[in-house]
Design an enzyme around this catalytic site. Structure first.
Site, PDB file in Angstrom:
ATOM      1  N   LYS A 113       0.815  -1.209   0.000  1.00 50.70           N
ATOM      2  CA  LYS A 113       0.000   0.000   0.000  1.00 50.70           C
ATOM      3  C   LYS A 113       0.855   1.269   0.000  1.00 50.70           C
ATOM      4  O   LYS A 113       0.420   2.313  -0.481  1.00 50.70           O
ATOM      5  CB  LYS A 113      -0.913   0.035   1.228  1.00 50.70           C
ATOM      6  CG  LYS A 113      -1.830  -1.160   1.405  1.00 50.70           C
ATOM      7  CD  LYS A 113      -2.969  -1.157   0.406  1.00 50.70           C
ATOM      8  CE  LYS A 113      -4.048  -2.166   0.738  1.00 50.70           C
ATOM      9  NZ  LYS A 113      -3.614  -3.573   0.656  1.00 50.70           N
TER      10      LYS A 113
HETATM   11  C1  LIG Z   1      -4.174  -4.607   0.116  1.00 49.77           C
HETATM   12  C2  LIG Z   1      -3.368  -5.846   0.044  1.00 49.77           C
HETATM   13  C3  LIG Z   1      -3.636  -6.830  -0.923  1.00 49.77           C
HETATM   14  C4  LIG Z   1      -4.799  -6.713  -1.901  1.00 49.77           C
HETATM   15  O1  LIG Z   1      -4.613  -5.691  -2.843  1.00 49.77           O
HETATM   16  P1  LIG Z   1      -5.858  -5.127  -3.690  1.00 49.77           P
HETATM   17  O2  LIG Z   1      -5.326  -3.995  -4.446  1.00 49.77           O
HETATM   18  O3  LIG Z   1      -6.884  -4.724  -2.672  1.00 49.77           O
HETATM   19  O4  LIG Z   1      -6.340  -6.244  -4.533  1.00 49.77           O
HETATM   20  C5  LIG Z   1      -2.823  -7.949  -0.968  1.00 49.77           C
HETATM   21  N1  LIG Z   1      -1.809  -8.102  -0.083  1.00 49.77           N
HETATM   22  C6  LIG Z   1      -1.537  -7.192   0.869  1.00 49.77           C
HETATM   23  C7  LIG Z   1      -0.430  -7.449   1.828  1.00 49.77           C
HETATM   24  C8  LIG Z   1      -2.292  -6.030   0.956  1.00 49.77           C
HETATM   25  O5  LIG Z   1      -2.008  -5.130   1.897  1.00 49.77           O
END
Ligand SMILES: *Cc1c(COP(=O)(O)O)cnc(C)c1O
Length: 498
Positions: A113
């Protein structure tokens, strides 16, 4: 470059309007009206660039109402060496044969993120200056764990912003919880809710679109915006690392310019994989986008049958950031793949909210399947993958990454398609120490507190502990609020002192 809404094509806004506003008035999501095209020559010119320059090259095509100085300020601030522990920002690591891992977790909160949320506050404050001068932006976040912390870290002490984060009380890892409840900054608040991630997300969405609440905010010279991946400013930074990894795959000698690669994405809200889709539509040679899910396999079912049905049991898994039954960004894919049919999208989303399900036409799902493959993984297989991968390649994956690795291995077995592939790694294994340690120890969880687990995992595997996680030990808990989902709007008022 203009943006429109997935549910009303007559809307036309600039990039900064789309970013400052977050979500369109009628509930649709902002999407670009057309996509910039990158030919081989342009991609080749990016191979020798730093991540920051690659980011500028891609973003400038999308943020056409940002000046060059503004864009430089945003990108250089977001991806500076103080914030990202790897010089490459998002390095690509070769595992074996054609299998490569794109590490997206070298930012300040150790999850992918950060790739978007370090940049978003810059994009948002610049956008707000252009479109909503003087207003304080209130960021409301529903999080399944990683978004919350990454948003808090990105927005802390940013002038003219406030941020409120809601997380499901039993739906995040102890490390994720501690990361959020110890958050520093004068403009931040954190609250647990009795419910799961979808409850939190639905409540946030309805607060956003509530006219009475918006009016009260406006009187205080405030406006809502969203840091969830429904915001275009969250998605657009993610397109960059697909171009970047392709360039790195060339530099590593894994592919030649023009060769195709596959991409595997551990998926929750469909934001990360959608950014890969945009990159492909822009001309990046991606063959198949493989959507990996955990036991909450609503996307696997949709991508294989054409029926999206959220009426099913919700599982709390060891990959909590993917414990999602409503993948909001799928709406954007439906819009693009249906030939920009806003009426269809509005109808499908209405069905989803009323009946919890919808089915798309045979023609539409076939079209989607020509680009997307999908699979899911059981909890047992996740554990086995973490252990095997470590023993075989001396590479430690977190639980989310392991979901993708497993789905990929099964994809290769099923299809024989083993062209050069990049698997997104979305979190540091130390963010989920307990689950990763248990997997490495064959199911035996030692009786240790969170930080002793980190030390133990480090002792057994030798993998480096990221500094931001190690330093949490000495921080003080600042936020203990818990509320029911029905009371979230009141909580918002009280936290904002309205
Ligand atoms: C948010 C997240 C995901 C999923 O990503 P999306 O963009 O919501 O599909 C997968 N792995 C981790 C560690 C995340 O923080």
């Amino acid at each position: 470059m203009f943006y429109t809404s997935t549910r009303d094509k007559s809307i036309k806004v600039t990039a900064s309007q789309a970013i400052a506003q977050g979500i369109s008035e009628e509930g649709g999501l902002f999407v670009p009206c057309e996509l910039p095209q990158f030919d081989a020559e342009k991609i080749n010119s990016m191979v020798g660039m730093s991540y920051i320059d690659r980011a500028k090259t891609v973003l400038k095509e999308f943020l056409t109402d940002f000046s060059e100085d503004e864009l430089n300020y945003c990108v250089e601030g977001a991806y500076s060496a103080e914030k990202f522990s790897s010089k490459a920002v998002a390095p690509t690591v070769k595992i074996d044969g054609n299998k490569n891992i794109l590490e997206l977790w070298h930012g300040p909160t150790c999850a992918f993120k950060d790739m978007a949320l370090q940049l978003l506050p810059y994009l948002m404050t610049v956008s707000a200056k252009k479109t909503a001068d003087g207003k304080t932006i209130v960021i409301l976040v529903a999080t399944s764990g990683d978004t919350g912390k990454a948003a808090l870290e990105g927005f802390k002490d940013v002038d003219n912003t406030k941020i409120l984060v809601f997380y499901p009380v039993d739906g995040v890892s102890p490390m994720q919880k501690l990361q959020m409840t110890t958050q520093e900054g004068n403009n931040v608040s954190v609250c647990a809710i009795n419910g799961n991630f979808d409850d939190a997300q639905s409540a946030v969405k309805s607060i956003f679109t509530n006219d009475a609440i918006k009016k009260q905010l406006a009187e205080k010279n405030m406006m809502f915006s969203s840091a969830n991946s429904i915001n275009w400013g969250r998605l657009v930074p993610q397109i960059v690392y697909y171009f970047s990894t392709y360039c790195d795959m060339i530099s590593l000698g894994n592919i030649k310019l023009g060769d195709k690669m596959n991409v595997v994405v551990p998926t929750g809200n469909f934001g990360n994989i959608l950014a890969g889709f945009y990159a492909k539509q822009m001309g990046l040679p991606i063959k198949t986008l493989i959507c990996a899910s955990n036991s909450n396999n609503v996307l696997t079912d949709f991508l294989t049958t054409g029926t999206y049905d959220r009426n099913r049991d919700f599982y709390t898994t060891t990959s909590p950031s993917m414990d999602i039954l409503i993948s909001s960004n799928l709406e954007r894919l439906l819009y693009h793949m249906s030939g920009e049919d806003d009426k269809l999208v509005a109808d499908l989303m209405n069905k989803l909210s009323k009946e919890g399900k919808y089915t798309v036409s045979e023609e539409l799902i076939k079209k989607i399947q020509s680009t997307f493959d999908a699979g899911f993984t059981s909890e047992k297989d996740v554990d086995e993958t973490i252990k095997n991968h470590f023993e075989k390649y001396n590479y430690l994956c977190d639980t989310h990454t392991a979901v993708a690795v497993r789905v990929y291995d099964e994809y290769v077995k099923r299809t024989g398609d083993d062209i050069p592939t990049v698997i997104d790694s979305t979190a540091s294994p130390y963010k989920f120490s307990k689950s990763v340690l248990t997997a490495v120890l064959d199911g035996k969880t030692p009786e240790l507190d969170e930080f002793d687990m980190v030390d133990k995992l480090n002792e057994i595997t030798g993998a480096e502990v990221p500094t931001p996680l190690a330093s949490l030990k000495d921080k003080k808990v600042r936020f203990n609020n818990v509320c029911n989902k029905e009371d979230m709007s009141e909580m918002v008022f009280s936290l904002l002192e309205l």
